[in-house]
Design an enzyme around this catalytic site. Structure first.
Site, PDB file in Angstrom:
ATOM      1  N   HIS A   7      73.795  60.841  53.981  1.00 26.77           N
ATOM      2  CA  HIS A   7      72.581  60.272  53.391  1.00 26.77           C
ATOM      3  C   HIS A   7      72.626  58.746  53.457  1.00 26.77           C
ATOM      4  O   HIS A   7      73.673  58.148  53.692  1.00 26.77           O
ATOM      5  CB  HIS A   7      72.373  60.729  51.938  1.00 26.77           C
ATOM      6  CG  HIS A   7      73.458  60.302  50.983  1.00 26.77           C
ATOM      7  ND1 HIS A   7      74.532  61.104  50.666  1.00 26.77           N
ATOM      8  CD2 HIS A   7      73.644  59.155  50.273  1.00 26.77           C
ATOM      9  CE1 HIS A   7      75.314  60.475  49.793  1.00 26.77           C
ATOM     10  NE2 HIS A   7      74.797  59.287  49.541  1.00 26.77           N
ATOM     11  N   HIS A  80      73.591  51.779  50.290  1.00 28.29           N
ATOM     12  CA  HIS A  80      74.798  52.245  50.979  1.00 28.29           C
ATOM     13  C   HIS A  80      74.430  53.308  51.997  1.00 28.29           C
ATOM     14  O   HIS A  80      73.317  53.835  51.986  1.00 28.29           O
ATOM     15  CB  HIS A  80      75.828  52.783  49.982  1.00 28.29           C
ATOM     16  CG  HIS A  80      75.408  54.027  49.244  1.00 28.29           C
ATOM     17  ND1 HIS A  80      74.682  53.999  48.071  1.00 28.29           N
ATOM     18  CD2 HIS A  80      75.593  55.348  49.514  1.00 28.29           C
ATOM     19  CE1 HIS A  80      74.461  55.226  47.638  1.00 28.29           C
ATOM     20  NE2 HIS A  80      74.997  56.083  48.504  1.00 28.29           N
ATOM     21  N   GLU A 131      79.898  54.797  51.636  1.00 24.89           N
ATOM     22  CA  GLU A 131      80.390  55.907  50.828  1.00 24.89           C
ATOM     23  C   GLU A 131      80.950  56.953  51.793  1.00 24.89           C
ATOM     24  O   GLU A 131      80.337  57.252  52.823  1.00 24.89           O
ATOM     25  CB  GLU A 131      79.231  56.503  50.021  1.00 24.89           C
ATOM     26  CG  GLU A 131      79.630  57.704  49.170  1.00 24.89           C
ATOM     27  CD  GLU A 131      78.441  58.290  48.394  1.00 24.89           C
ATOM     28  OE1 GLU A 131      77.280  57.947  48.704  1.00 24.89           O
ATOM     29  OE2 GLU A 131      78.682  59.099  47.490  1.00 24.89           O
TER      30      GLU A 131
END
Ligand code: CO
Length: 138
Positions: A7, A80, A131
């Site tokens: 994502h 992110h 991440e």
């Protein structure tokens, strides 16, 4: 190490308003329920795209780490990107061995998908907060 793009995280002062943008401008139809991750100080809402997801994050509580981001980006913005890895601890150890900084304690913690995640410092990643999350189902 690097796996599927899971994502893109977007910080927003209002998940409701951001959902409307994705729905009205881009025709997104698969929008999840907003839910809180109090220990991470965020409200989260996933917007599904055909090959990935947008993770909308809004501050939860006064200590939310998103407040500082929104102070610099009052309208919100890209926060992110998240890639899957098959072994989150091995990925962390490999990154550290190469001199990268893992944020916080460095211990994987449960992320919005209910699997362990870590964050790599943006200075090690060309200015992008990255991440890494364990592959769902592992
Ligand atoms: Co994320």
């Amino acid at each position: 190490m690097i796996g599927r793009l899971n994502h893109v995280g977007i910080a927003t002062p209002s998940i409701e308003r951001s959902v409307a943008v994705y729905r009205d401008l881009l025709g997104a139809t698969a929008v999840g329920e907003r839910f809180a991750l109090p220990e991470q100080g965020v409200w989260v809402c996933f917007v599904d795209t055909p090959n990935s997801q947008i993770e909308l994050i809004e501050p939860y509580g006064d200590a939310s780490p998103i407040h500082a981001f929104l102070a610099r980006n009052p309208n919100g913005g890209q926060h992110h990107v998240c890639f899957e890895v098959s072994d989150i601890v091995a990925a962390r150890d490999a990154l550290r061995a190469k001199g990268a900084t893992i944020l916080g304690t460095g211990e994987p913690r449960l992320g919005a998908h209910g699997v362990p995640v870590i964050f790599v410092h943006p200075r090690d990643m060309g200015g992008v907060l990255v991440e890494l999350m364990a592959e769902p189902g592992h």
